[in-house]
Motif scaffolding. Structure first.
Motif, mmCIF file in Angstrom:
data_model
loop_
_atom_site.group_PDB
_atom_site.id
_atom_site.type_symbol
_atom_site.label_atom_id
_atom_site.label_comp_id
_atom_site.label_asym_id
_atom_site.label_seq_id
_atom_site.Cartn_x
_atom_site.Cartn_y
_atom_site.Cartn_z
ATOM 1 N N ASP A 15 19.801 5.301 -7.758
ATOM 2 C CA ASP A 15 20.067 4.280 -6.747
ATOM 3 C C ASP A 15 19.106 3.102 -6.889
ATOM 4 N N GLN A 16 17.836 3.401 -7.096
ATOM 5 C CA GLN A 16 16.837 2.340 -7.233
ATOM 6 C C GLN A 16 17.097 1.480 -8.461
ATOM 7 N N ARG A 17 17.479 2.109 -9.545
ATOM 8 C CA ARG A 17 17.780 1.363 -10.768
ATOM 9 C C ARG A 17 18.991 0.448 -10.568
ATOM 10 N N GLN A 18 20.026 0.961 -9.895
ATOM 11 C CA GLN A 18 21.245 0.186 -9.686
ATOM 12 C C GLN A 18 20.966 -1.042 -8.819
ATOM 13 N N VAL A 19 20.159 -0.885 -7.779
ATOM 14 C CA VAL A 19 19.855 -2.012 -6.897
ATOM 15 C C VAL A 19 19.021 -3.051 -7.634
ATOM 16 N N THR A 20 18.038 -2.596 -8.389
ATOM 17 C CA THR A 20 17.172 -3.517 -9.128
ATOM 18 C C THR A 20 17.975 -4.411 -10.061
ATOM 19 N N SER A 24 22.557 -10.985 -10.363
ATOM 20 C CA SER A 24 21.514 -11.895 -9.895
ATOM 21 C C SER A 24 21.996 -12.846 -8.814
ATOM 22 N N GLU A 25 23.302 -13.122 -8.781
ATOM 23 C CA GLU A 25 23.799 -14.070 -7.781
ATOM 24 C C GLU A 25 24.080 -13.406 -6.432
ATOM 25 N N ARG A 26 23.869 -12.109 -6.325
ATOM 26 C CA ARG A 26 24.101 -11.422 -5.075
ATOM 27 C C ARG A 26 22.971 -11.705 -4.092
ATOM 28 N N ASP A 27 23.317 -11.918 -2.820
ATOM 29 C CA ASP A 27 22.337 -11.982 -1.741
ATOM 30 C C ASP A 27 22.212 -10.573 -1.174
ATOM 31 N N LEU A 28 21.139 -9.880 -1.539
ATOM 32 C CA LEU A 28 21.005 -8.461 -1.231
ATOM 33 C C LEU A 28 20.108 -8.212 -0.029
ATOM 34 N N LEU A 29 20.487 -7.252 0.794
ATOM 35 C CA LEU A 29 19.608 -6.683 1.810
ATOM 36 C C LEU A 29 19.447 -5.203 1.489
ATOM 37 N N ILE A 30 18.204 -4.768 1.308
ATOM 38 C CA ILE A 30 17.902 -3.375 0.992
ATOM 39 C C ILE A 30 17.282 -2.744 2.229
ATOM 40 N N VAL A 31 17.913 -1.703 2.736
ATOM 41 C CA VAL A 31 17.446 -1.011 3.926
ATOM 42 C C VAL A 31 17.102 0.423 3.547
ATOM 43 N N GLY A 32 15.949 0.898 3.992
ATOM 44 C CA GLY A 32 15.567 2.261 3.675
ATOM 45 C C GLY A 32 14.318 2.680 4.412
ATOM 46 N N PRO A 33 14.034 3.976 4.472
ATOM 47 C CA PRO A 33 12.878 4.482 5.197
ATOM 48 C C PRO A 33 11.583 4.249 4.429
ATOM 49 N N PRO A 34 10.433 4.478 5.053
ATOM 50 C CA PRO A 34 9.164 4.406 4.324
ATOM 51 C C PRO A 34 9.194 5.342 3.113
ATOM 52 N N GLY A 35 8.634 4.880 2.002
ATOM 53 C CA GLY A 35 8.565 5.711 0.807
ATOM 54 C C GLY A 35 9.806 5.696 -0.059
ATOM 55 N N SER A 36 10.812 4.880 0.299
ATOM 56 C CA SER A 36 12.052 4.856 -0.487
ATOM 57 C C SER A 36 11.993 3.873 -1.649
ATOM 58 N N GLY A 37 10.897 3.115 -1.762
ATOM 59 C CA GLY A 37 10.725 2.221 -2.908
ATOM 60 C C GLY A 37 11.195 0.802 -2.675
ATOM 61 N N LYS A 38 11.381 0.392 -1.419
ATOM 62 C CA LYS A 38 11.915 -0.946 -1.145
ATOM 63 C C LYS A 38 11.033 -2.045 -1.737
ATOM 64 N N THR A 39 9.719 -1.944 -1.533
ATOM 65 C CA THR A 39 8.823 -2.987 -2.028
ATOM 66 C C THR A 39 8.777 -2.999 -3.548
ATOM 67 N N ASN A 40 8.728 -1.827 -4.165
ATOM 68 C CA ASN A 40 8.776 -1.756 -5.624
ATOM 69 C C ASN A 40 10.052 -2.391 -6.159
ATOM 70 N N ILE A 41 11.167 -2.096 -5.518
ATOM 71 C CA ILE A 41 12.444 -2.660 -5.964
ATOM 72 C C ILE A 41 12.417 -4.176 -5.870
ATOM 73 N N LEU A 42 11.899 -4.713 -4.765
ATOM 74 C CA LEU A 42 11.851 -6.167 -4.611
ATOM 75 C C LEU A 42 10.991 -6.810 -5.687
ATOM 76 N N MET A 43 9.862 -6.186 -6.037
ATOM 77 C CA MET A 43 9.009 -6.746 -7.084
ATOM 78 C C MET A 43 9.734 -6.759 -8.426
#
Length: 376
Positions: A15-20, A24-43
């Motif tokens: 899932d994390q790989r697919q979102v990353t 590129s033209e998508r306006d994405l909102l990533i929602v998830g609990p603490p520890g799900s990798g949201k910040t890593n994915i954004l970087m």
């Protein structure tokens, strides 16, 4: 997936790989609990879209989280996001105004008043100078802490917008950030699996702030390996604040015997209790040399030698530690989001210190029913 920062594609789940690597033209909102990798994915997402659109801005809300993001190993290379592209909204607003010769609003002791003044000044400058889309992408972490007017003015300055957040980690009085971003995004991705938080802490966090109807509890998405180090949550009843400080210091000293390479965090809601604990810690020469107190208004980065990190819950957003100590826990009685955020900074141990009775949602359930004598 393990570690604070991902350094290899093998650390991402499917899932994390697919979102990353979403278009590129998508306006994405990533929602998830603490520890799900949201910040890593954004970087990583910032680095992914940067190749086609290098005019990049990465925003978050607190100075502490901004500096934490700048510690990522995935920034600074020619083809990666740069440290000066990672800013707080307030820092960006001041820079945006000053670079264009605008007068900065007066600084107020009331943060929200200062915040609104900067939003108004930026909006006026955009309208006056008819400023268009100066960014290829704006990326926002902890979007739940942003205001609608902040997000709307940013959307007008960029071709694309990506963001991540979690409704249960809202720490300010407003809560429209996620709803606003849902309206901006062309796609919302919900992550359910998380890895760094132990099962006992997940169960406790779900009791503090249960998920909304239809959302998954943290415990269901938990992939933490309890055989590595079993997780625990404990409440510590104390006589007064001084007793809380003493008990906390004793517990930290015991933890340092087996926690040798990860930080221990001490958090509280108020600056007064933070400073009171720090004053007590200064009398412990063997501990204070390995400790640092964090002030939002005078930020100092934590070094790898800083094992004991003392801060308010607001300053702890985005941080993580092996063990977390929460002082003056009774002050969080009506602040479920803050209590949830504080507890989920921990990987395996949470201790809450209190000098008054705790409400039911902050108590830790017993593992057996009491004898009848205890009912009287």
């Amino acid at each position: 997936m393990s570690g604070t920062w991902w350094v290899d594609p093998s650390q991402l789940d499917s899932d994390q790989r697919q979102v990353t690597q979403a278009r590129s033209e998508r306006d994405l909102l990533i929602v998830g609990p603490p520890g799900s990798g949201k910040t890593n994915i954004l970087m990583l997402r910032a680095n992914y879209v940067r190749s086609l659109g290098p005019r990049l801005l990465f925003l978050t809300f607190t100075r502490a989280l901004t500096e934490f993001l700048k510690s990522s190993p995935n920034i600074g290379r020619a083809d990666q996001i740069k440290g000066d592209e990672i800013q707080t909204f307030m820092g960006w607003a001041k820079r945006f105004l000053s670079e264009r010769g605008a007068t900065l609003p007066a600084q107020s002791d009331d943060f929200e008043e200062t915040r609104l003044a900067h939003i108004a000044a930026v909006q006026a400058l955009i309208q006056r100078d008819r400023i268009g889309r100066i960014y290829d992408a704006v990326i926002v972490d902890e979007v739940q802490d942003f205001r609608t007017d902040e997000l709307q003015l940013l959307r007008g300055l960029t071709e694309h917008m990506n963001a991540a957040g979690d409704a249960r980690q809202t720490i300010f009085n407003h809560s429209e950030g996620l709803r606003t971003m849902e309206g901006i995004a062309s796609e919302t991705v919900r992550l359910s699996r998380h890895y760094r938080i132990g099962r006992a802490i997940c169960d406790y966090a779900d009791r503090i702030l249960p998920p909304q109807q239809g959302d998954q509890p943290m415990i269901q998405g938990c992939n933490y390996d309890e055989t590595t180090r079993q997780s625990s949550v404990e409440t510590v009843a104390c006589v007064d604040l001084d007793d809380q400080y003493r008990r906390c210091i004793d517990n930290i000293r015991a933890q340092l015997r087996y926690i040798v390479d990860e930080p221990i965090m001490v958090m509280t809601w108020t600056r007064a209790v933070r400073d009171g604990f720090w004053a007590a810690l200064e009398g412990e020469s063997d501990l204070v040399e390995r400790a640092m107190v964090q002030h939002q208004e005078n930020y100092q980065p934590f070094g790898p030698e800083t094992m004991i990190r003392v801060m308010t819950i607001h300053s702890a957003k985005g941080s993580e530690a092996r063990a977390v100590h929460i002082l003056d826990a009774e002050s969080l009685r009506d602040k479920r989001e803050l209590a949830f955020t504080a507890a989920t900074r921990a990987k395996t141990e949470v201790k809450l210190y209190h000098s008054a009775l705790l409400p039911g949602h902050l108590e830790v359930p017993a593992n057996r029913l009491p004898p009848i004598e205890n009912l009287f």
